[in-house]
Design an enzyme around this catalytic site. Sequence first.
Site, PDB file in Angstrom:
ATOM      1  N   HIS A 157      77.874 -62.435  76.763  1.00  0.00           N
ATOM      2  CA  HIS A 157      78.684 -62.547  75.545  1.00  0.00           C
ATOM      3  C   HIS A 157      80.097 -62.957  75.909  1.00  0.00           C
ATOM      4  O   HIS A 157      80.596 -62.609  76.965  1.00  0.00           O
ATOM      5  CB  HIS A 157      78.688 -61.221  74.782  1.00  0.00           C
ATOM      6  CG  HIS A 157      79.031 -60.040  75.645  1.00  0.00           C
ATOM      7  ND1 HIS A 157      78.089 -59.421  76.436  1.00  0.00           N
ATOM      8  CD2 HIS A 157      80.190 -59.387  75.852  1.00  0.00           C
ATOM      9  CE1 HIS A 157      78.666 -58.422  77.092  1.00  0.00           C
ATOM     10  NE2 HIS A 157      79.946 -58.381  76.756  1.00  0.00           N
ATOM     11  N   HIS A 159      83.977 -62.597  74.737  1.00  0.00           N
ATOM     12  CA  HIS A 159      84.920 -61.851  73.899  1.00  0.00           C
ATOM     13  C   HIS A 159      85.976 -62.829  73.392  1.00  0.00           C
ATOM     14  O   HIS A 159      86.518 -63.620  74.177  1.00  0.00           O
ATOM     15  CB  HIS A 159      85.670 -60.797  74.720  1.00  0.00           C
ATOM     16  CG  HIS A 159      84.821 -59.699  75.255  1.00  0.00           C
ATOM     17  ND1 HIS A 159      84.720 -58.476  74.629  1.00  0.00           N
ATOM     18  CD2 HIS A 159      84.047 -59.606  76.371  1.00  0.00           C
ATOM     19  CE1 HIS A 159      83.928 -57.678  75.344  1.00  0.00           C
ATOM     20  NE2 HIS A 159      83.512 -58.331  76.410  1.00  0.00           N
TER      21      HIS A 159
HETATM   22  P1  AMP Z   1      81.263 -55.945  77.965  1.00  0.00           P
HETATM   23  O1  AMP Z   1      81.917 -54.704  78.470  1.00  0.00           O
HETATM   24  O2  AMP Z   1      81.951 -57.204  78.353  1.00  0.00           O
HETATM   25  O3  AMP Z   1      79.810 -55.927  78.312  1.00  0.00           O
HETATM   26  O4  AMP Z   1      81.422 -55.900  76.403  1.00  0.00           O
HETATM   27  C1  AMP Z   1      80.539 -55.271  75.538  1.00  0.00           C
HETATM   28  C2  AMP Z   1      81.250 -55.209  74.223  1.00  0.00           C
HETATM   29  O5  AMP Z   1      80.304 -54.935  73.230  1.00  0.00           O
HETATM   30  C3  AMP Z   1      82.317 -54.128  74.150  1.00  0.00           C
HETATM   31  O6  AMP Z   1      83.548 -54.721  73.771  1.00  0.00           O
HETATM   32  C4  AMP Z   1      81.778 -53.181  73.091  1.00  0.00           C
HETATM   33  O7  AMP Z   1      82.819 -52.650  72.303  1.00  0.00           O
HETATM   34  C5  AMP Z   1      80.882 -54.079  72.293  1.00  0.00           C
HETATM   35  N1  AMP Z   1      79.784 -53.443  71.618  1.00  0.00           N
HETATM   36  C6  AMP Z   1      78.944 -52.516  72.101  1.00  0.00           C
HETATM   37  N2  AMP Z   1      77.997 -52.203  71.209  1.00  0.00           N
HETATM   38  C7  AMP Z   1      78.246 -52.952  70.114  1.00  0.00           C
HETATM   39  C8  AMP Z   1      77.626 -53.096  68.845  1.00  0.00           C
HETATM   40  N3  AMP Z   1      76.553 -52.388  68.516  1.00  0.00           N
HETATM   41  N4  AMP Z   1      78.161 -53.966  67.962  1.00  0.00           N
HETATM   42  C9  AMP Z   1      79.254 -54.682  68.277  1.00  0.00           C
HETATM   43  N5  AMP Z   1      79.880 -54.610  69.460  1.00  0.00           N
HETATM   44  C10 AMP Z   1      79.397 -53.747  70.364  1.00  0.00           C
END
Ligand code: AMP
Length: 195
Positions: A157, A159
């Site tokens: 993903h 950001h």
């Molecule tokens: P990463 O640490 O780069 O893997 O980012 C994962 C991101 O996903 C974090 O910023 C979380 O806040 C976000 N996240 C986790 N679960 C969800 C969810 N169910 N819906 C939207 N964002 C999420």
Amino acid sequence: SGQVWHGRSGQDGGKAQDSGECPFGQVSGFSRRAETGMVRLFAHCNRRTLMSLHGDYDDQNIFAKIIRGEAPCYTLYEDDDVLAFLDVFPQSFGHSLVIPKKAAARNLLEIDTDSLAKVMAVVQRLTRVLVEELQPAGVQVAQFNGAPAGQTVFHIHMHVIPRFAGESLGIHASAKADPAELEQLQARLRARLAD
Ligand code: AMP
């Protein structure tokens, strides 16, 4: 349309993704870099965590569930290949995520270039919309590979994080946003994306 959040899927989306995670898993990748050197960080991570860069794709990860419609999200944009939605633990107002829908890729190493190009086209479009609608002073686009780099959800993903003058970045994946605020923001951004 606005989807009401229920349950505590944030548990999933946060540190529970990989039971062998880095003990610093809840700390921002950005502040982590500032506070500790990579050498010290690696010393605190167990072997399984280091392997998180190379593990198998787990189709039970929270983003895979969102793609299949098994978990809700605040959708901003969707087509056959790409989904963009609001981060529910935002590090700033407007923090959004963009993911490929077809690629079962954990990270940048694994995604095919066609899927990556499609994701990045949406990242650019969404960034423009966030800038128009929220008027930030800057925008951070980030992507983490492996738990030691700050990754907590193992479906690739991007950001997209608007940055506002004088506001520091919130702690990574920590505080859940108010659902009403997310719904309102979703409506504003979707209206612009539809233009
Ligand atoms: P990463 O640490 O780069 O893997 O980012 C994962 C991101 O996903 C974090 O910023 C979380 O806040 C976000 N996240 C986790 N679960 C969800 C969810 N169910 N819906 C939207 N964002 C999420």
